[in-house]
Design a protein around this motif. Structure first.
Motif, PDB file in Angstrom:
ATOM      1  N   LEU A 133      46.602  39.048  55.810  1.00  0.00           N
ATOM      2  CA  LEU A 133      46.312  38.225  54.647  1.00  0.00           C
ATOM      3  C   LEU A 133      45.998  39.121  53.449  1.00  0.00           C
ATOM      4  O   LEU A 133      45.529  40.251  53.605  1.00  0.00           O
ATOM      5  N   ALA A 134      46.246  38.633  52.268  1.00  0.00           N
ATOM      6  CA  ALA A 134      45.936  39.395  51.058  1.00  0.00           C
ATOM      7  C   ALA A 134      44.418  39.566  50.930  1.00  0.00           C
ATOM      8  O   ALA A 134      43.641  38.684  51.318  1.00  0.00           O
ATOM      9  N   THR A 137      41.030  40.805  48.449  1.00  0.00           N
ATOM     10  CA  THR A 137      40.483  41.064  47.118  1.00  0.00           C
ATOM     11  C   THR A 137      39.208  41.891  47.260  1.00  0.00           C
ATOM     12  O   THR A 137      38.556  41.879  48.305  1.00  0.00           O
ATOM     13  N   ASP A 157      39.382  37.875  52.223  1.00  0.00           N
ATOM     14  CA  ASP A 157      40.779  37.466  52.401  1.00  0.00           C
ATOM     15  C   ASP A 157      40.981  36.081  51.806  1.00  0.00           C
ATOM     16  O   ASP A 157      40.061  35.488  51.238  1.00  0.00           O
ATOM     17  N   THR A 158      42.194  35.552  51.969  1.00  0.00           N
ATOM     18  CA  THR A 158      42.536  34.274  51.328  1.00  0.00           C
ATOM     19  C   THR A 158      41.902  33.085  52.023  1.00  0.00           C
ATOM     20  O   THR A 158      41.995  31.958  51.523  1.00  0.00           O
ATOM     21  N   GLN A 159      41.263  33.319  53.195  1.00  0.00           N
ATOM     22  CA  GLN A 159      40.562  32.236  53.885  1.00  0.00           C
ATOM     23  C   GLN A 159      39.050  32.345  53.711  1.00  0.00           C
ATOM     24  O   GLN A 159      38.275  31.839  54.514  1.00  0.00           O
ATOM     25  N   SER A 160      38.672  33.105  52.657  1.00  0.00           N
ATOM     26  CA  SER A 160      37.262  33.233  52.268  1.00  0.00           C
ATOM     27  C   SER A 160      36.407  33.919  53.318  1.00  0.00           C
ATOM     28  O   SER A 160      35.193  33.715  53.367  1.00  0.00           O
TER      29      SER A 160
END
Length: 539
Positions: free
Chosen positions: A74-75, A77, A117-120
């Protein structure tokens, strides 16, 4: 000195994995394998954090990098933050961040990165940061009260205790005051240590290895200025001031140095009825001062004596003296158990030379520095005394070719030395330094500050690990302020910083190191009404 880790990394990461197993068949038979359940949620994983670059100095920066991944690709941040004393210069939302030191010399702190990630789901990493250099504290007044004070001197013993001495008005005359810094406690009350109510000036102080000290100064006896001394005994305090000169004529500008056994030598200039000559007197530990005697090359005027001891009880005195045509630099050596030798010229000749300084290393070698005219400008020269051999050949050590003045020199415990001085760069007088490396020689002189205004009165001192601190006064555009810069062994000079009580005018700093790498600087500075004595401690 506090030993600091260059970059200590603390990585905090969390990893959780839930695996869904398939169901088995009924008991007694082999059922078909059930379908594989979906993979459980996976947190981002921080694999490493690293810090690149040298330890940061105030105003400079270092780079931190985090390496992280998500098992599900997953991306990710990134969010960086810092503790007090540090700030994000660039890259606060990427794996690489540039962190700037905005605090003091010892801006210990951390940078924290949160990887999401994109799923927090997220993980956190922390990088401990340290500038390595120690820190100056806050400047404070250490004198006797709200009257004018000037010309402070300071010396530190091996346990980190210090004594500062200075001249201060008692309302009628300038007197000699002293204050003691006790390691772990702080400064005490200032007290008068001189011989009486008459005017006194030019104090100097030196410690022995047992924590005893001797202060010397010149003071009127009612008719002439004489040289007085007083001894501080550890655990007891100051004694009674007494005259140590050759009397009865005028005497000025004493200097004092103590060897590791508690013996001391004081030198000064004194009128012999025809000329000013250089005199010396020796204090033997546990007894009394001896008889003052002339140690110069005679018979002409002499000035500005300095003296330094080695660890074996030998001493070297240097001074400037008229040779009939010019002022030259002379030296004389005191040999323990024998006495003073014969004074000899050690300069580059034949032109005028002034303001010599001398320092010993732990094996009995010495370096003298001074300013001398080269036919066009005043330059900084040095000559080295080698134990068992003698003086070498004087050589220029400055940044050339412009005028240079007021050198100072200090040795570390392994025979390396640093000299500092003021020299014109063609526009301003700057503070320059050059380092002597044992077995190699002098390096290349370079400015150790970047302030575009005039600077003056540098001083330098070493600790036992080969680090040095230089202090000086320099115009900040409005006032003269006290600046300091630290040389770190194996790294070099840092960034100059103001250490005074500001923003009023400040002058004549002095600095001394203890064996653990702590230092104390003293100077005089206006409190808005009078010049007072201030001190600041580096630790």
């Amino acid at each position: 000195m506090k030993t600091k880790i260059f970059s200590k990394l603390i990585i905090l990461s969390m990893l959780a994995m839930i695996v869904m197993a398939g169901c088995s068949g009924s008991k007694g038979s082999t059922g078909a394998t059930g379908p594989q359940g979906p993979a459980g949620p996976t947190m981002p994983v921080i694999q490493s954090t690293n810090v690149y670059g040298l330890p940061a100095l105030p105003g400079s920066s270092i780079t931190a990098v985090v390496l992280a991944q998500s098992a599900q690709n997953l991306a990710l941040t990134y969010s960086w933050s810092t503790s007090s004393g540090w700030g994000i210069k660039s890259g606060g939302t990427s794996p690489t961040v540039t962190i700037k030191a905005i605090g003091g010399y010892d801006a210990t702190g951390y940078a924290m990165v949160t990887v999401s990630d994109t799923q927090s789901r997220s993980a956190t990493g922390v990088v401990i940061l340290n500038t390595l250099y120690g820190d100056w504290g806050s400047a404070a007044i250490i004198d006797a009260g709200s009257t004018g004070a000037n010309n402070p001197q300071v010396s530190i013993d091996s346990a980190g205790n210090a004594i500062a001495v200075w001249g201060q008005s008692d309302g009628t005359n300038y007197r000699i005051y002293a204050n003691r810094y006790v390691a772990g406690t702080g400064w005490g009350p200032a007290t008068i240590i001189d011989a009486g109510s008459t005017g006194a000036n030019n104090p100097q102080v030196s410690f022995d290895s047992a924590g005893n000290a001797i202060a010397v100064w010149d003071q009127s006896d009612g008719t002439n200025y004489r040289i007085y001394a007083n001894r501080y005994v550890a655990g007891t305090g100051w004694g009674t001031a007494a005259i140590i000169d050759a009397g009865p004529n005028y005497a000025y500008l004493p200097q004092v140095s103590i060897d590791s056994a508690g013996n001391a030598i004081a030198v000064w200039k004194q009128w012999d009825g025809t000329h000013y000559r250089i005199y010396a007197n020796r204090y033997v530990a546990g007894t009394v001062w001896g008889t003052a005697a002339i140690i110069d090359a005679g018979p002409n005027n002499a000035n500005n004596p300095q003296v330094s001891f080695d660890s074996a009880g030998n001493a070297i005195a240097v001074w400037e003296q008229w040779d009939g045509t010019n002022y030259r630099i002379y030296a004389n050596r005191y040999v323990a158990g024998t006495g003073w030798g014969t004074a000899a010229i050690i300069d580059a000749g034949p032109n005028n030379a002034y303001y010599p300084q001398v320092s010993f290393d732990s094996t009995g070698n010495a370096i003298a520095v001074w300013e001398q005219y080269d036919g066009t400008n005043y330059r900084i020269y040095a000559n080295r005394y080698v134990a068992g051999t003698g003086w070498g050949t004087a050589a220029i050590i400055d940044a050339g070719p412009n005028n240079a003045y007021y050198p100072q020199v200090s040795f570390d415990s392994t025979g390396n030395a640093i000299a500092v001085w003021r020299q014109s760069d063609g526009t301003y007088y700057r503070i320059y330094a050059n380092r002597y490396v044992a077995g190699t020689g002098w390096g290349t002189a370079a400015a150790i500050e970047t302030n575009p205004n005039n600077a003056n009165n540098p001083q330098v001192s070493f600790d036992s690990a080969g680090n040095a601190i230089a202090v000086w006064q320099q115009n900040d555009g409005t006032y003269y302020r006290i600046y300091a810069n630290r040389y770190v062994a194996g790294t070099g000079w840092g960034v100059a910083a103001i250490i005074d009580a500001g923003p009023t005018g400040a002058y004549y700093p002095q600095v001394s190191f203890d064996s653990a790498g702590n230092a104390i600087a003293v100077w005089d500075q206006s409190d808005g009404t009078y010049n007072r004595i201030y001190a600041n401690r580096f630790q």
